[in-house]
Write a protein that holds these residues in place. Structure first.
Motif, PDB file in Angstrom:
ATOM      1  N   MET A 135      10.001 -14.068 -21.729  1.00 38.05           N
ATOM      2  CA  MET A 135      10.483 -14.675 -20.525  1.00 38.05           C
ATOM      3  C   MET A 135      11.839 -14.510 -20.527  1.00 38.05           C
ATOM      4  O   MET A 135      12.979 -14.500 -19.639  1.00 38.05           O
ATOM      5  CB  MET A 135       9.799 -15.895 -20.194  1.00 38.05           C
ATOM      6  N   THR A 136      12.517 -14.984 -21.745  1.00 39.07           N
ATOM      7  CA  THR A 136      13.923 -15.324 -22.040  1.00 39.07           C
ATOM      8  C   THR A 136      14.433 -13.806 -21.956  1.00 39.07           C
ATOM      9  O   THR A 136      15.672 -13.888 -21.327  1.00 39.07           O
ATOM     10  CB  THR A 136      14.269 -15.925 -23.410  1.00 39.07           C
ATOM     11  N   LEU A 137      13.883 -12.805 -22.284  1.00 35.92           N
ATOM     12  CA  LEU A 137      14.531 -11.495 -22.366  1.00 35.92           C
ATOM     13  C   LEU A 137      14.670 -11.217 -20.819  1.00 35.92           C
ATOM     14  O   LEU A 137      15.420 -10.302 -20.441  1.00 35.92           O
ATOM     15  CB  LEU A 137      13.672 -10.499 -23.070  1.00 35.92           C
ATOM     16  N   THR A 138      13.533 -11.647 -19.871  1.00 35.94           N
ATOM     17  CA  THR A 138      13.721 -11.073 -18.639  1.00 35.94           C
ATOM     18  C   THR A 138      14.813 -11.992 -17.862  1.00 35.94           C
ATOM     19  O   THR A 138      15.653 -11.058 -16.957  1.00 35.94           O
ATOM     20  CB  THR A 138      12.454 -11.638 -17.858  1.00 35.94           C
ATOM     21  N   PHE A 139      14.979 -13.401 -18.328  1.00 35.72           N
ATOM     22  CA  PHE A 139      16.415 -13.694 -17.845  1.00 35.72           C
ATOM     23  C   PHE A 139      17.569 -13.020 -18.087  1.00 35.72           C
ATOM     24  O   PHE A 139      18.524 -12.933 -17.367  1.00 35.72           O
ATOM     25  CB  PHE A 139      16.493 -15.235 -18.199  1.00 35.72           C
ATOM     26  N   LEU A 140      17.483 -12.641 -19.351  1.00 33.18           N
ATOM     27  CA  LEU A 140      18.735 -11.637 -19.978  1.00 33.18           C
ATOM     28  C   LEU A 140      19.159 -10.378 -19.073  1.00 33.18           C
ATOM     29  O   LEU A 140      20.156 -10.097 -18.829  1.00 33.18           O
ATOM     30  CB  LEU A 140      18.539 -11.694 -21.393  1.00 33.18           C
ATOM     31  N   TYR A 141      17.709  -9.802 -18.864  1.00 27.45           N
ATOM     32  CA  TYR A 141      17.832  -8.707 -17.840  1.00 27.45           C
ATOM     33  C   TYR A 141      18.373  -8.948 -16.576  1.00 27.45           C
ATOM     34  O   TYR A 141      19.358  -8.055 -16.288  1.00 27.45           O
ATOM     35  CB  TYR A 141      16.714  -7.896 -17.793  1.00 27.45           C
ATOM     36  N   ILE A 142      18.200 -10.049 -16.051  1.00 28.75           N
ATOM     37  CA  ILE A 142      18.637 -10.240 -14.671  1.00 28.75           C
ATOM     38  C   ILE A 142      20.034 -10.630 -14.507  1.00 28.75           C
ATOM     39  O   ILE A 142      20.884  -9.991 -13.678  1.00 28.75           O
ATOM     40  CB  ILE A 142      17.892 -11.462 -14.111  1.00 28.75           C
ATOM     41  N   ILE A 143      20.477 -11.401 -15.752  1.00 27.74           N
ATOM     42  CA  ILE A 143      22.169 -11.700 -15.869  1.00 27.74           C
ATOM     43  C   ILE A 143      22.858 -10.431 -15.887  1.00 27.74           C
ATOM     44  O   ILE A 143      23.630 -10.096 -15.344  1.00 27.74           O
ATOM     45  CB  ILE A 143      22.026 -12.618 -17.012  1.00 27.74           C
ATOM     46  N   THR A 144      22.530  -9.687 -16.905  1.00 28.17           N
ATOM     47  CA  THR A 144      23.269  -8.259 -17.297  1.00 28.17           C
ATOM     48  C   THR A 144      23.253  -7.277 -16.023  1.00 28.17           C
ATOM     49  O   THR A 144      24.104  -6.768 -15.866  1.00 28.17           O
ATOM     50  CB  THR A 144      22.843  -7.723 -18.747  1.00 28.17           C
ATOM     51  N   PHE A 145      21.908  -7.137 -15.571  1.00 26.00           N
ATOM     52  CA  PHE A 145      21.930  -6.005 -14.441  1.00 26.00           C
ATOM     53  C   PHE A 145      22.629  -6.374 -13.140  1.00 26.00           C
ATOM     54  O   PHE A 145      23.108  -5.712 -12.504  1.00 26.00           O
ATOM     55  CB  PHE A 145      20.554  -5.812 -14.092  1.00 26.00           C
ATOM     56  N   SER A 146      22.934  -7.750 -12.862  1.00 24.29           N
ATOM     57  CA  SER A 146      23.737  -8.238 -11.780  1.00 24.29           C
ATOM     58  C   SER A 146      25.042  -7.570 -11.957  1.00 24.29           C
ATOM     59  O   SER A 146      25.583  -7.340 -11.012  1.00 24.29           O
ATOM     60  CB  SER A 146      23.648  -9.739 -11.992  1.00 24.29           C
ATOM     61  N   PHE A 147      25.557  -7.256 -12.967  1.00 28.59           N
ATOM     62  CA  PHE A 147      27.077  -6.723 -13.147  1.00 28.59           C
ATOM     63  C   PHE A 147      27.015  -5.225 -12.974  1.00 28.59           C
ATOM     64  O   PHE A 147      28.091  -4.562 -12.993  1.00 28.59           O
ATOM     65  CB  PHE A 147      27.436  -6.955 -14.605  1.00 28.59           C
ATOM     66  N   MET A 148      25.858  -4.816 -12.724  1.00 28.73           N
ATOM     67  CA  MET A 148      25.857  -3.176 -12.636  1.00 28.73           C
ATOM     68  C   MET A 148      26.095  -2.724 -11.162  1.00 28.73           C
ATOM     69  O   MET A 148      25.744  -3.511 -10.352  1.00 28.73           O
ATOM     70  CB  MET A 148      24.383  -2.622 -12.820  1.00 28.73           C
ATOM     71  N   PRO A 149      26.862  -1.587 -10.852  1.00 25.05           N
ATOM     72  CA  PRO A 149      27.068  -1.178  -9.457  1.00 25.05           C
ATOM     73  C   PRO A 149      25.813  -0.513  -8.902  1.00 25.05           C
ATOM     74  O   PRO A 149      24.563  -0.287  -9.395  1.00 25.05           O
ATOM     75  CB  PRO A 149      27.979   0.033  -9.909  1.00 25.05           C
ATOM     76  N   GLU A 150      25.758  -0.490  -7.449  1.00 25.80           N
ATOM     77  CA  GLU A 150      24.672   0.226  -6.705  1.00 25.80           C
ATOM     78  C   GLU A 150      24.928   1.483  -6.945  1.00 25.80           C
ATOM     79  O   GLU A 150      25.927   2.196  -6.989  1.00 25.80           O
ATOM     80  CB  GLU A 150      24.596  -0.371  -5.336  1.00 25.80           C
TER      81      GLU A 150
END
Length: 435
Positions: A135-150
């Motif tokens: 579950m912690t890795l899922t939060f990490l994914y959400i945080i890091t992918f937020s900075f990716m472009p569309e």
């Protein structure tokens, strides 16, 4: 679970349902995911649907009910279906042609890394702690992918040319004019041509290029699963003998297999630069097929003859090592890659959803009936099916699938449409040809 070390204790039938329900959930989400990514974008769709694994891991962590565990697995499958639909499209649209194959293969590498982490950590921490860690890795994914472009493709589809240019420039390392301008013009021309057709089911089956792309995608989706990858991953700990080489128990073997998959995925990233995809898929299928034949022979001799093959049980582990190594060289990445590069913009979401649904159906059937086939027909029958599928994949690849290595998405569409001298033709020529 079999050793009664978890809050939920399952019998054999319940274990088969727990494994299979993930693939049933996989079946439910592709079409909604495809509609969502066309409505709000590839990036935002992935972030929005990331609540699914959070719910799934929460239920797994805190439940003591079989029903709640079933629901958690179903939801996990929905997330798998969503990412299998959206992420290949996203990667295919953001990647440079020369790097697309490597990026898709790298995506497979990271998947194997995630599997290996759970293999390594799982035996040494509690059931609940493992779920919380994931579950912690899922939060990490959400945080890091937020900075990716569309995806710049999607931004041009919705006529946001300014943001599309910013996205493409960021993805190309800020190269700016004229490099990004030239690529932008090619993408705009391609999208304009592709969107002249509405993107209905009729367009998928009546358009030569779309039809061929769909056949390739669906056949690879089924054959990849029929080679046994998902089933072996789910049931490897009960397929192997209690002790291998007089040293390794099934948990140790699972960790070794995960490490082999990771290392071979890393090698495949390097090989994909130097060898074309058809060669890698054919070699990978051949390697997997040979190992599955050997495993099938071992199980047949063990259950149907008087030959004492128990002394050669280490052969099973050796074959699985070779299988995992060769699978990740070509068969592993292929199902993801073709969805991201074969379909034009107007039918991309729909066709990706079709393929993901077929993967889910195939995976559900194979995982549900693995133990049943072993019980009523013999374990060797499962591996014989996998070997035959490997042979079919080789024949299909060499006789029907075009080479797309290093080709732009626009050039791939021309190849599928059968346009000769496609590097000199414009995308508009393709539209005129297919009418």
């Amino acid at each position: 679970m079999r050793n009664h070390e978890t809050p939920v204790v399952l019998n054999v039938d319940q274990i088969s349902w727990m494994v299979s329900l993930m693939y049933l959930g996989h079946l439910m989400s592709p079409f909604p995911s495809g509609m969502i990514m066309d409505r709000i974008g590839r990036k935002r769709a992935n972030l929005l649907l990331a609540f699914l694994p959070l719910v799934s891991w929460s239920l797994i962590s805190f439940t003591s009910s079989v029903v709640c565990l079933y629901i958690a697995r179903l939801i996990a499958g929905m997330w798998a279906g969503a990412t299998s639909t959206i992420m290949p499209i996203y990667i295919g649209e953001i990647a440079e042609p020369s790097l697309r194959s490597s990026l898709v293969t790298f995506n497979h590498l990271m998947r194997n890394f995630g599997v290996l982490v759970v293999y390594v950590v799982g035996p040494y921490i509690s059931y609940s702690m493992l779920a919380i860690s994931c579950m912690t890795l899922t939060f990490l994914y959400i945080i890091t992918f937020s900075f990716m472009p569309e995806s710049p493709y999607y931004l041009l589809i919705i006529n946001d040319e300014k943001e599309a240019y910013k996205s493409l420039n960021w993805l190309r390392g800020g190269k700016g004019k004229p490099y990004v301008d030239d690529e932008m013009e090619k993408i705009k021309c391609s999208i304009k041509a592709q969107l002249r057709e509405k993107g209905s089911i009729k367009d998928v089956f009546y358009n030569k290029g779309n039809r061929k792309a769909l056949i390739i995608s669906e056949v690879y989706a089924v054959s990849k699963r029929l080679t046994g990858a998902g089933v072996l991953q789910a049931y490897v700990s009960i397929t192997l003998p209690p002790l291998t080489f007089g040293l390794f128990n099934p948990n140790d073997c699972v960790i070794i297999l995960g490490l082999v998959s990771l290392l071979s995925s890393l090698v495949s990233v390097l090989l994909s630069v130097h060898f074309n995809r058809r060669a890698l898929i054919s070699f990978s299928s051949a390697g997997c097929g040979v190992t599955m034949v050997l495993v099938a022979i071992w199980f047949y001799m063990s259950s149907n003859t008087d030959i004492k093959v128990k002394r050669y049980s280490d052969l099973l582990f050796i074959c699985l090592i070779l299988y995992n190594a060769t699978f990740s060289l070509g068969l592993g990445p292929v199902g993801t890659s073709v969805k991201g590069e074969l379909f034009p913009a107007n039918v991309k979401a729909m066709c990706s959803s079709f393929t993901t649904v077929l993967v889910a159906i195939t995976s559900f059937i194979l995982n549900k009936f693995f133990l049943i086939f072993a019980q009523y027909f013999g374990m060797y029958v499962n591996f014989l099916i996998y070997a035959i599928s490997c042979l079919f994949t080789i024949v299909f690849t060499l006789t029907y699938v075009p080479e797309t290595q290093g080709k732009s998405l626009e050039e791939i569409q021309m190849i599928l449409q059968g346009v000769k001298n496609h590097t000199k033709k414009s995308t508009d020529d393709v539209v005129q040809k297919t009418g």
